[in-house]
Design an enzyme around this catalytic site. Structure first.
Site, PDB file in Angstrom:
ATOM      1  N   TRP A  45       1.230   5.543  -1.735  1.00  0.00           N
ATOM      2  CA  TRP A  45       0.957   6.662  -2.635  1.00  0.00           C
ATOM      3  C   TRP A  45       1.933   6.636  -4.130  1.00  0.00           C
ATOM      4  CZ3 TRP A  45      -2.472  11.481  -3.307  1.00  0.00           C
ATOM      5  CH2 TRP A  45      -3.682  11.207  -2.712  1.00  0.00           C
ATOM      6  N   TYR A  77       0.960  -1.196   0.087  1.00  0.00           N
ATOM      7  CA  TYR A  77      -0.131   0.075   0.026  1.00  0.00           C
ATOM      8  C   TYR A  77       0.929   1.270  -0.063  1.00  0.00           C
ATOM      9  CZ  TYR A  77      -3.438   3.636   1.230  1.00  0.00           C
ATOM     10  OH  TYR A  77      -4.575   4.555   1.142  1.00  0.00           O
TER      11      TYR A  77
HETATM   12  N1  MGD Z   1      -2.643   8.313  12.444  1.00  0.00           N
HETATM   13  C1  MGD Z   1      -2.752   8.619  11.121  1.00  0.00           C
HETATM   14  N2  MGD Z   1      -2.428   7.536  10.189  1.00  0.00           N
HETATM   15  C2  MGD Z   1      -2.665   7.381   8.705  1.00  0.00           C
HETATM   16  C3  MGD Z   1      -3.586   8.573   8.360  1.00  0.00           C
HETATM   17  C4  MGD Z   1      -4.281   9.238   9.510  1.00  0.00           C
HETATM   18  O1  MGD Z   1      -5.144  10.107   9.109  1.00  0.00           O
HETATM   19  N3  MGD Z   1      -3.830   9.139  10.762  1.00  0.00           N
HETATM   20  N4  MGD Z   1      -3.846   8.522   7.276  1.00  0.00           N
HETATM   21  C5  MGD Z   1      -3.913   7.285   6.487  1.00  0.00           C
HETATM   22  C6  MGD Z   1      -3.914   7.660   4.625  1.00  0.00           C
HETATM   23  S1  MGD Z   1      -5.449   8.470   4.494  1.00  0.00           S
HETATM   24  C7  MGD Z   1      -3.087   7.338   4.057  1.00  0.00           C
HETATM   25  S2  MGD Z   1      -3.526   7.174   2.380  1.00  0.00           S
HETATM   26  C8  MGD Z   1      -1.790   6.569   4.291  1.00  0.00           C
HETATM   27  C9  MGD Z   1      -0.446   7.327   3.507  1.00  0.00           C
HETATM   28  O2  MGD Z   1       0.432   6.156   3.358  1.00  0.00           O
HETATM   29  P1  MGD Z   1       1.750   5.958   2.256  1.00  0.00           P
HETATM   30  O3  MGD Z   1       0.892   6.363   1.019  1.00  0.00           O
HETATM   31  O4  MGD Z   1       2.273   4.537   2.665  1.00  0.00           O
HETATM   32  O5  MGD Z   1       2.743   7.355   2.736  1.00  0.00           O
HETATM   33  P2  MGD Z   1       3.700   8.001   1.889  1.00  0.00           P
HETATM   34  O6  MGD Z   1       4.662   8.890   2.699  1.00  0.00           O
HETATM   35  O7  MGD Z   1       2.904   8.791   0.477  1.00  0.00           O
HETATM   36  O8  MGD Z   1       4.433   6.746   1.079  1.00  0.00           O
HETATM   37  C10 MGD Z   1       5.011   6.500  -0.134  1.00  0.00           C
HETATM   38  C11 MGD Z   1       6.546   6.219  -0.082  1.00  0.00           C
HETATM   39  O9  MGD Z   1       6.773   5.915  -1.622  1.00  0.00           O
HETATM   40  C12 MGD Z   1       7.877   6.455  -1.801  1.00  0.00           C
HETATM   41  N5  MGD Z   1       8.115   6.674  -3.261  1.00  0.00           N
HETATM   42  C13 MGD Z   1       7.582   7.535  -3.904  1.00  0.00           C
HETATM   43  N6  MGD Z   1       7.533   7.389  -5.098  1.00  0.00           N
HETATM   44  C14 MGD Z   1       8.172   6.138  -5.382  1.00  0.00           C
HETATM   45  C15 MGD Z   1       8.628   5.295  -6.620  1.00  0.00           C
HETATM   46  O10 MGD Z   1       8.445   5.864  -7.659  1.00  0.00           O
HETATM   47  N7  MGD Z   1       9.298   4.257  -6.369  1.00  0.00           N
HETATM   48  C16 MGD Z   1       9.220   3.725  -5.134  1.00  0.00           C
HETATM   49  N8  MGD Z   1       9.843   2.650  -4.944  1.00  0.00           N
HETATM   50  N9  MGD Z   1       9.113   4.553  -4.075  1.00  0.00           N
HETATM   51  C17 MGD Z   1       8.450   5.598  -4.265  1.00  0.00           C
HETATM   52  C18 MGD Z   1       7.930   7.667  -1.047  1.00  0.00           C
HETATM   53  O11 MGD Z   1       9.674   7.832  -0.822  1.00  0.00           O
HETATM   54  C19 MGD Z   1       7.415   7.031   0.366  1.00  0.00           C
HETATM   55  O12 MGD Z   1       8.191   6.609   1.211  1.00  0.00           O
HETATM   56  O13 MGD Z   1      -1.450   7.103   5.764  1.00  0.00           O
HETATM   57  C20 MGD Z   1      -2.414   6.565   6.346  1.00  0.00           C
HETATM   58  N10 MGD Z   1      -2.039   6.822   7.866  1.00  0.00           N
HETATM   59  N1  MGD Z   2      -1.156  18.441   2.196  1.00  0.00           N
HETATM   60  C1  MGD Z   2      -1.868  17.155   2.093  1.00  0.00           C
HETATM   61  N2  MGD Z   2      -3.118  16.951   1.821  1.00  0.00           N
HETATM   62  C2  MGD Z   2      -3.537  15.613   1.653  1.00  0.00           C
HETATM   63  C3  MGD Z   2      -2.802  14.604   2.218  1.00  0.00           C
HETATM   64  C4  MGD Z   2      -1.518  14.825   2.810  1.00  0.00           C
HETATM   65  O1  MGD Z   2      -0.808  13.868   3.655  1.00  0.00           O
HETATM   66  N3  MGD Z   2      -1.176  15.935   2.622  1.00  0.00           N
HETATM   67  N4  MGD Z   2      -3.332  13.301   2.259  1.00  0.00           N
HETATM   68  C5  MGD Z   2      -4.481  13.008   1.167  1.00  0.00           C
HETATM   69  C6  MGD Z   2      -5.027  11.791   1.499  1.00  0.00           C
HETATM   70  S1  MGD Z   2      -4.402  10.551   1.345  1.00  0.00           S
HETATM   71  C7  MGD Z   2      -6.479  11.814   1.972  1.00  0.00           C
HETATM   72  S2  MGD Z   2      -7.037  10.153   2.312  1.00  0.00           S
HETATM   73  C8  MGD Z   2      -7.191  12.891   2.314  1.00  0.00           C
HETATM   74  C9  MGD Z   2      -7.695  12.732   3.681  1.00  0.00           C
HETATM   75  O2  MGD Z   2      -8.682  13.700   3.909  1.00  0.00           O
HETATM   76  P1  MGD Z   2      -9.422  13.781   5.406  1.00  0.00           P
HETATM   77  O3  MGD Z   2      -9.585  12.376   6.135  1.00  0.00           O
HETATM   78  O4  MGD Z   2     -10.799  14.462   5.246  1.00  0.00           O
HETATM   79  O5  MGD Z   2      -8.144  14.361   6.193  1.00  0.00           O
HETATM   80  P2  MGD Z   2      -7.783  14.787   7.724  1.00  0.00           P
HETATM   81  O6  MGD Z   2      -6.816  16.005   7.578  1.00  0.00           O
HETATM   82  O7  MGD Z   2      -7.325  13.535   8.399  1.00  0.00           O
HETATM   83  O8  MGD Z   2      -8.899  15.209   8.165  1.00  0.00           O
HETATM   84  C10 MGD Z   2      -9.831  16.307   7.879  1.00  0.00           C
HETATM   85  C11 MGD Z   2     -10.316  17.273   9.150  1.00  0.00           C
HETATM   86  O9  MGD Z   2     -11.318  16.333   9.838  1.00  0.00           O
HETATM   87  C12 MGD Z   2     -11.097  16.785  11.225  1.00  0.00           C
HETATM   88  N5  MGD Z   2     -11.730  15.748  12.176  1.00  0.00           N
HETATM   89  C13 MGD Z   2     -10.978  14.755  12.698  1.00  0.00           C
HETATM   90  N6  MGD Z   2     -11.994  13.837  13.355  1.00  0.00           N
HETATM   91  C14 MGD Z   2     -12.946  14.406  13.364  1.00  0.00           C
HETATM   92  C15 MGD Z   2     -14.250  14.229  13.747  1.00  0.00           C
HETATM   93  O10 MGD Z   2     -14.417  13.028  14.602  1.00  0.00           O
HETATM   94  N7  MGD Z   2     -15.204  14.889  13.510  1.00  0.00           N
HETATM   95  C16 MGD Z   2     -15.190  16.015  12.794  1.00  0.00           C
HETATM   96  N8  MGD Z   2     -16.141  16.681  12.686  1.00  0.00           N
HETATM   97  N9  MGD Z   2     -13.809  16.406  12.331  1.00  0.00           N
HETATM   98  C17 MGD Z   2     -13.018  15.540  12.512  1.00  0.00           C
HETATM   99  C18 MGD Z   2      -9.876  17.306  11.599  1.00  0.00           C
HETATM  100  O11 MGD Z   2      -9.724  18.374  12.281  1.00  0.00           O
HETATM  101  C19 MGD Z   2      -9.175  17.274  10.216  1.00  0.00           C
HETATM  102  O12 MGD Z   2      -8.374  18.240  10.132  1.00  0.00           O
HETATM  103  O13 MGD Z   2      -6.273  13.988   2.125  1.00  0.00           O
HETATM  104  C20 MGD Z   2      -5.397  14.182   0.834  1.00  0.00           C
HETATM  105  N10 MGD Z   2      -4.752  15.401   1.180  1.00  0.00           N
HETATM  106 MO    MO Z   3      -5.487   8.589   2.000  1.00  0.00          MO
END
Ligand code: MGD
Ligand code: MGD
Ligand code: MO
Length: 756
Positions: free
Chosen positions: A109, A107
């Site tokens: 991005w 998993y």
């Molecule tokens: N506590 C908490 N944890 C969360 C979340 C949260 O809200 N709270 N959000 C979750 C969500 S929504 C998501 S999507 C995940 C994201 O989790 P990930 O998608 O696993 O996070 P990234 O940091 O984007 O990791 C991508 C990695 O791929 C590497 N990479 C980039 N390009 C390439 C390439 O071309 N080749 C190779 N081999 N590697 C590459 C980058 O250096 C990086 O280390 O985290 C989740 N974890």
């Molecule tokens: N700059 C930047 N942008 C991103 C990403 C990133 O890593 N960096 N990640 C991308 C990815 S993979 C994803 S999946 C999306 C995620 O999109 P979201 O999951 O919507 O993103 P979050 O920032 O985790 O949450 C949005 C807001 O929800 C609020 N929140 C948290 N818990 C609660 C709750 O119980 N109730 C209410 N009402 N509000 C709450 C928090 O204050 C938080 O700032 O964002 C994407 N956009």
């Molecule tokens: Mo995500």
């Protein structure tokens, strides 16, 4: 023209003497993301992986104990040695245990270019090798993705058809945003965000007189709106508030009975629960006030306002990244059904406006170039966030979407393009799990914790070091991404690495089909041309596209309205649900018999908190997840080199914490150091620590070592949202915070590992 498409925007790289010096935003982008500024300097920093490397103990005894992971030094080797070793391990594990012992979920991005999408490359490679255990769903929408097909339709289908901003600007009157519309998140879209829309959209809606309600513990979740109320409700209580809004609508006869009758099923059993016929407890505003801290009269007033005009109800993904995360998503839909504005201009529901830039763009969701992955003969899978359970409990049963499965017994883990030490919850537990497989292979660009905890590390190129095509669903531009700099160190494209491995394993022809990178780009472009044509979009010849560098996807003449066709004629355009309608009560989900996800939305009383402060570990403003945490923009946001933790001045005062102090944040699962920021714009009792600080333990050899950089996942809980989805529940965590008075250990997250 040379463009580079990143998940957070399109840039024109400026290269001098072979070095990247600046990422200049493209001229058409209305609100470029500053995250691009993190690439120069980071790309060839000491954090870059320059040569293949093998953990010392693994080199001595391949497939032996994993206890040395993250603890022993690495030995740099040449490419042939590394590839021979990976090929031998793949062959050995397949021979001894079969393909069902290989986990290739991988998993993450990775990068935005579509051909070099690392996960797709790995999946194609492992399919050619006979298959692998896969993962399903996402960390983003674990609960939502499983729930929605039962009650409204496929998640991606819905997201690609969200009512467009231009339609909302003309017709919406009230925008109710659970979790806000965070500008920080709309910097990003998977595959690219070539023109940033949200800031202008909020401005446009404001000028049109739209009123906003930001229901979130953080004020900053909705910025730039002229008329915006901030209701800092208790985190995790949204379902209670939505139920009370529904109660008022039904109690006062404001619900649209004609809509319910024609377009939905299952209102009656839900109504009986809502009114307390079932359990003697009406879910009225007084009941909700005690659970949300929103006063009852305000709930009544909001419900009436929602029914009085055209209302959009939006829910952030974050709300479903929690225990019982299905409920707030389901209730959002139910509320919108009661208002009866689904399929009408300016009204209805939104699942994550603001979570991704391209949601609401109104552009046709044509599917761009992609790499065919082939078919996977192995049927075993896990819901993506159950990885630690899988590694710790092979053979144990788990529930998922109406069926019972068993965890496979994994011996080899292969990862390319993700960072589990970023994304997974309860990292101290995860560390135990991660030591169980015999072999872990990681392709990475940088020395992330995941690379440091691997056995064999292969250095991958970045987007700037290879040719590719940038394309994202509903985005404005498709981009020709031409190599801007030479690969750093000995880095190779993931494609080339897999091609060389396939050669060693005897299926190079099948994997590479005799094509070089440019042939592949041409081939996958032709595939997308066909799909574009089906949407009425005519792509130019590949050579023309490649020479011009970009193609603007035309905007359809008509504005997009989610589920408009269904509203016009539900018999001719039924939904993908069992009934073809919106399901307020789902017979199918009820039939699964899950106590933690019954047949209609309900409120689950949360257990007493283990610690006094609720932890919000949301998406970071200054990076994408862990990507470019070592870059200039992210590092400028740190406090004494540590990730900022925002807390309310009242909570800080009670603990003797001042702005800028180093604090220790802890609970029963772990502890970390962060830098305190005091703010009135956070609800008291809540602390916020963004995800993405590279995991950095004081002593990797120690169990539950203090994390000294601020990675919130040492504190989060690793349990599934419910038996239905098993989605990740990062947002359900409580912590305590104290001032750190001792000497603070130096942050070493961005240093390479020890080499022998
Ligand atoms: N506590 C908490 N944890 C969360 C979340 C949260 O809200 N709270 N959000 C979750 C969500 S929504 C998501 S999507 C995940 C994201 O989790 P990930 O998608 O696993 O996070 P990234 O940091 O984007 O990791 C991508 C990695 O791929 C590497 N990479 C980039 N390009 C390439 C390439 O071309 N080749 C190779 N081999 N590697 C590459 C980058 O250096 C990086 O280390 O985290 C989740 N974890
Ligand atoms: N700059 C930047 N942008 C991103 C990403 C990133 O890593 N960096 N990640 C991308 C990815 S993979 C994803 S999946 C999306 C995620 O999109 P979201 O999951 O919507 O993103 P979050 O920032 O985790 O949450 C949005 C807001 O929800 C609020 N929140 C948290 N818990 C609660 C709750 O119980 N109730 C209410 N009402 N509000 C709450 C928090 O204050 C938080 O700032 O964002 C994407 N956009
Ligand atoms: Mo995500």
């Amino acid at each position: 023209m040379t463009y580079t498409s990143l998940h957070w925007g399109a840039y024109r790289p400026l290269v001098e003497n072979g070095r990247l010096v600046e990422m200049r935003p493209v001229p058409w982008d209305r609100d470029p993301s500053p995250i691009g500024a993190s690439l120069p300097g980071a790309i060839d920093s000491p954090s870059r992986i320059r040569r293949p490397a093998v953990r010392r103990g693994f080199l001595e005894r391949p497939g032996g104990s994993g206890e040395g992971r993250g603890r022993e030094p690495f030995v740099e080797v040449d490419w042939d040695t590394a590839l021979d070793l990976v090929a031998a391990e793949l062959r050995r594990v397949r021979g001894e245990y079969g393909n069902r012992a290989i986990f290739g979920g991988s998993y993450g991005w990775s990068s935005a270019g579509r051909f070099h999408h690392a996960q797709s490359q790995l999946h194609r490679f492992l399919n050619g090798f006979g298959g692998y255990v896969s993962s399903r769903d996402s960390y983003s929408l674990g609960a939502g993705r499983v729930l929605l097909p039962h009650i409204a339709g496929d998640m991606d289908w819905l997201l690609a058809r969200h009512t467009s901003w231009d339609n909302l600007a003309e017709h919406c009157q009230l925008f109710v945003a659970f979790g806000g519309l965070p500008l920080k998140n709309a910097q990003v879209s998977p595959g690219g965000a070539s023109d940033h829309l949200l800031r202008e959209a909020i401005d446009r809606l404001s000028r049109a007189g739209v009123r906003f309600v930001n229901l979130s513990p953080l004020r900053s979740d909705l910025q730039g709106a002229a008329d915006c109320e901030w209701w800092p409700l208790r985190p995790g209580s949204d379902t209670a508030l939505m139920l009370a809004l529904a109660y008022v609508l039904v109690d006062e006869g404001l619900h649209d009975q004609a809509f319910l009758a024609r377009y939905t099923v299952g209102f009656e059993p839900f109504r009986d629960y809502l009114l307390g016929v079932v359990d003697g407890q009406p879910k009225d505003p007084e009941w909700a006030a005690a659970r949300t801290d929103i006063p009852a009269p305000r709930i009544v007033e909001l419900a009436r306002r929602m029914a009085a005009g055209r209302t959009m109800i939006n829910v952030a993904y974050a709300l479903q990244r929690a225990v019982h995360g299905e409920q707030p998503f389901w209730m959002t839909l139910v509320l919108a059904c009661l208002l009866g504005q689904i399929g009408l201009p300016g009204g209805g529901f939104g699942l994550g406006y603001g979570a991704m830039n391209n949601t609401g763009s109104g552009r046709k969701p044509f599917s761009g170039p992609r790499l065919e992955q082939g078919t996977n003969p192995v049927r075993d899978f896990i819901p993506v966030a159950r990885i630690a359970d899988m590694l710790l409990r092979p053979g144990a049963p788990f529930d998922y979407d109406g069926r019972r499965h068993r965890y496979p017994d994994i011996r080899l883990v292969y990862w390319a393009g993700g960072n589990a030490f970023h994304h997974h919850q309860d990292l101290n537990r995860f560390l135990h799990a991660w030591r169980r497989p015999q072999t872990i292979v990681v392709h990475e660009q940088y020395w992330t914790a995941q690379a440091k905890h691997a056995d064999i590390v292969l250095p991958a190129t970045t987007a700037l070091e290879r040719d590719d095509i940038g394309s994202a669903s509903s985005d404005r531009f498709m981009l020709a991404m031409k190599r801007a700099i030479e690969p750093v160190g000995e880095a190779r494209d993931d494609y080339r690495i897999f091609l060389d491995l396939a050669g060693r394993l005897g299926f190079a022809d099948r994997f590479g089909e005799g094509r070089d990178t440019l042939d592949w780009l041409r081939h996958s472009y032709e595939g997308s041309r066909q799909r574009a044509r089906e949407q009425g979009i005519e792509l130019p010849d590949f050579e023309v596209f490649w020479a011009e560098g970009c193609f603007e996807v035309p905007r359809p003449a008509q504005q997009t309205i989610l589920l408009e066709e269904f509203r016009d004629d539900p018999e001719a355009h039924p939904l993908g649900t069992p009934s073809g309608r919106l399901e307020i009560h789902s017979e199918r989900i009820a039939g699964f018999g899950y106590a933690d996800c019954p047949g209609h939305p309900v409120w689950f009383e949360p257990p007493p908190p283990s610690h006094p402060l609720h932890l919000i570990s949301n998406q970071p403003k200054t990076r994408l997840h862990s990507q470019y945490d070592h870059g200039a923009y992210s590092r400028a946001s740190k406090i004494h080199g540590r990730e900022p933790l925002t807390l309310h001045p009242r909570d800080a005062a009670a603990r003797g914490i001042a702005d800028g102090d180093i604090v220790r944040v802890f609970n029963e699962r772990g502890a970390l150091l962060a830098g305190a920021i005091l703010s009135e714009d956070i609800r008291p009792g809540v602390v916020q620590l963004a995800t993405g600080a590279w995991y950095d333990p004081v002593d990797p050899a120690e169990h539950n070592s203090l994390e000294k950089h601020g990675n919130p996942n040492v504190l989060t809980h690793d349990v599934g949202a419910s038996s239905l989805s098993q989605g990740c529940t990062a947002h359900s965590a409580q912590v305590e915070v104290e001032r750190w008075s001792g000497e603070a250990p130096p942050v070493t997250a961005f240093e390479p590992p020890r080499f022998r």
